[in-house]
Scaffold this motif. Structure first.
Motif, mmCIF file in Angstrom:
data_model
loop_
_atom_site.group_PDB
_atom_site.id
_atom_site.type_symbol
_atom_site.label_atom_id
_atom_site.label_comp_id
_atom_site.label_asym_id
_atom_site.label_seq_id
_atom_site.Cartn_x
_atom_site.Cartn_y
_atom_site.Cartn_z
ATOM 1 N N TYR A 23 100.222 8.819 -8.191
ATOM 2 C CA TYR A 23 98.842 9.448 -8.713
ATOM 3 C C TYR A 23 97.827 8.181 -8.543
ATOM 4 O O TYR A 23 96.513 8.691 -8.756
ATOM 5 C CB TYR A 23 98.866 9.930 -9.964
ATOM 6 N N GLU A 28 97.981 6.785 1.981
ATOM 7 C CA GLU A 28 97.398 7.869 2.743
ATOM 8 C C GLU A 28 97.636 9.194 2.102
ATOM 9 O O GLU A 28 96.604 10.163 2.059
ATOM 10 C CB GLU A 28 97.580 7.731 4.120
ATOM 11 N N ASP A 29 98.826 9.359 1.729
ATOM 12 C CA ASP A 29 99.389 10.797 1.187
ATOM 13 C C ASP A 29 98.895 10.909 -0.404
ATOM 14 O O ASP A 29 99.334 11.856 -0.930
ATOM 15 C CB ASP A 29 100.764 10.979 1.592
ATOM 16 N N MET A 30 98.300 9.886 -0.950
ATOM 17 C CA MET A 30 97.918 9.957 -2.224
ATOM 18 C C MET A 30 96.686 10.792 -2.528
ATOM 19 O O MET A 30 95.661 10.392 -2.246
ATOM 20 C CB MET A 30 97.945 8.690 -2.982
ATOM 21 N N VAL A 31 96.753 12.195 -3.029
ATOM 22 C CA VAL A 31 95.736 13.110 -3.084
ATOM 23 C C VAL A 31 94.914 13.119 -4.139
ATOM 24 O O VAL A 31 93.987 13.769 -4.341
ATOM 25 C CB VAL A 31 96.279 14.439 -2.682
ATOM 26 N N PHE A 32 95.173 12.392 -5.276
ATOM 27 C CA PHE A 32 94.678 12.450 -6.527
ATOM 28 C C PHE A 32 93.592 11.613 -6.724
ATOM 29 O O PHE A 32 93.128 11.480 -7.954
ATOM 30 C CB PHE A 32 95.811 12.294 -7.765
ATOM 31 N N GLU A 34 90.179 11.519 -6.303
ATOM 32 C CA GLU A 34 88.918 11.912 -7.189
ATOM 33 C C GLU A 34 89.207 11.933 -8.577
ATOM 34 O O GLU A 34 88.214 11.605 -9.455
ATOM 35 C CB GLU A 34 88.588 13.091 -6.520
ATOM 36 N N ASP A 35 90.220 12.497 -9.181
ATOM 37 C CA ASP A 35 90.615 13.032 -10.464
ATOM 38 C C ASP A 35 91.141 11.667 -11.136
ATOM 39 O O ASP A 35 90.967 11.548 -12.226
ATOM 40 C CB ASP A 35 91.575 14.169 -10.540
ATOM 41 N N ARG A 239 89.534 20.592 -10.500
ATOM 42 C CA ARG A 239 90.663 19.848 -9.738
ATOM 43 C C ARG A 239 90.110 19.528 -8.342
ATOM 44 O O ARG A 239 89.735 20.754 -7.494
ATOM 45 C CB ARG A 239 91.957 20.555 -9.867
ATOM 46 N N ARG A 240 90.351 18.624 -7.639
ATOM 47 C CA ARG A 240 89.789 18.289 -6.444
ATOM 48 C C ARG A 240 91.138 18.082 -5.330
ATOM 49 O O ARG A 240 90.654 17.938 -4.150
ATOM 50 C CB ARG A 240 88.876 17.052 -6.315
ATOM 51 N N ASN A 241 92.182 18.515 -5.479
ATOM 52 C CA ASN A 241 93.288 18.239 -4.802
ATOM 53 C C ASN A 241 94.271 19.682 -4.920
ATOM 54 O O ASN A 241 93.969 20.255 -5.469
ATOM 55 C CB ASN A 241 94.264 16.866 -5.049
ATOM 56 N N SER A 243 98.499 20.126 -4.718
ATOM 57 C CA SER A 243 99.511 19.331 -4.907
ATOM 58 C C SER A 243 100.515 20.166 -5.858
ATOM 59 O O SER A 243 99.936 20.415 -6.883
ATOM 60 C CB SER A 243 99.496 17.907 -5.092
#
Length: 260
Positions: A23, A28-32, A34-35, A239-241, A243
């Protein structure tokens, strides 16, 4: 407990390093990002820079062992006390605090903090200032009347609490009780800066799924009012992702002032 039942963070423990990687990392694969990174750092920086929150002592009661949300606080509070439910999180924080081998790398967040403050060339100074501001890291237990027993803390001018209330509360009654315990740590006139996830039932760390109490913005606002916290500011970010690691719908930042 059935293997499909979400675990309770404060009772069953959590892989704190896996939680950070999933989180809060720079992978690169950490999509959180923005939040979990940008939203709380931006909100706290904005609120503190307005001058509406001030004092000497800040207490942080947050999930896991992240520190990025405290950069701005270290500019305004000379003393920061961090409370954790798990020894593993305390060990992780102490590793970073004393710059030991294997400490988590937060350089991607110190650069964000420096940019927010218009000080891009002072990344190292950001981490050094935060380290020097942290005076204690203590274990807490919300089942105790004094949650930091045997240590008795002075009342705080400000409390930051990120993503913890919904994780340690199984229902509305527990949420209210836990919010009241946090409020009791504040001086009259002190402020609680709460960061929360909305409409969540679980989050994942490592291979394990953990409980989250499902609540919305109106519930949190009403809870503040019921315990005597006057709301000074409230912001919601959808939410911006995408997952399946967590099922929240939005991130909330809300500020409440304790009555004089």
């Amino acid at each position: 407990m059935d293997s499909t039942t979400p675990k309770l963070y404060h009772q069953h423990g959590m892989d704190s390093r896996s939680y950070l990687d999933l989180y809060f990392s720079n992978k690169e694969d950490m999509v959180f990002a923005e939040d979990s990174l940008t939203f709380p750092m931006t909100m706290i920086h904005y609120l503190l820079s307005t001058g509406r929150v001030e004092g000497k002592l800040l207490i942080d009661i947050s999930l896991g062992s992240f520190i990025h949300h405290l950069y701005s606080a270290s500019n305004f509070f000379k003393q920061i006390v961090i409370l954790k439910f798990q020894e593993r999180c305390i060990m992780e924080l102490n590793r970073w605090l004393h710059d030991r081998t294997g400490a988590y790398d937060w350089s991607h967040t110190s650069s964000v903090a420096a940019e927010l403050e218009g000080m891009r060339d002072q990344l190292k100074e950001k981490e050094m200032r935060l380290r020097s501001s942290i005076v204690q890291i203590l274990k807490c237990d919300f089942e105790q009347e004094n949650i930091t027993s045997p240590v008795l803390l002075p009342l705080a001018d400000c409390i930051i609490s990120a993503w913890i209330l919904e994780v340690i509360s199984k229902n509305e009654d527990e949420y209210m009780k836990n919010l009241e315990k946090i409020k009791k740590l504040l001086k009259p006139g002190g402020q609680l800066l709460l960061i929360a996830i909305l409409d969540a039932t679980y989050f994942t760390a490592g291979t394990e799924r953990f409980h989250s109490f499902k609540c919305n913005k109106e519930f949190v606002k009403n809870a503040f009012g019921k315990v005597g916290l006057v709301i000074d500011y409230c912001a919601v970010q959808r939410r911006r992702n995408v997952s399946d690691l967590a099922d929240y719908k939005a991130a909330l930042f809300i500020v409440g002032r304790k009555g004089e």
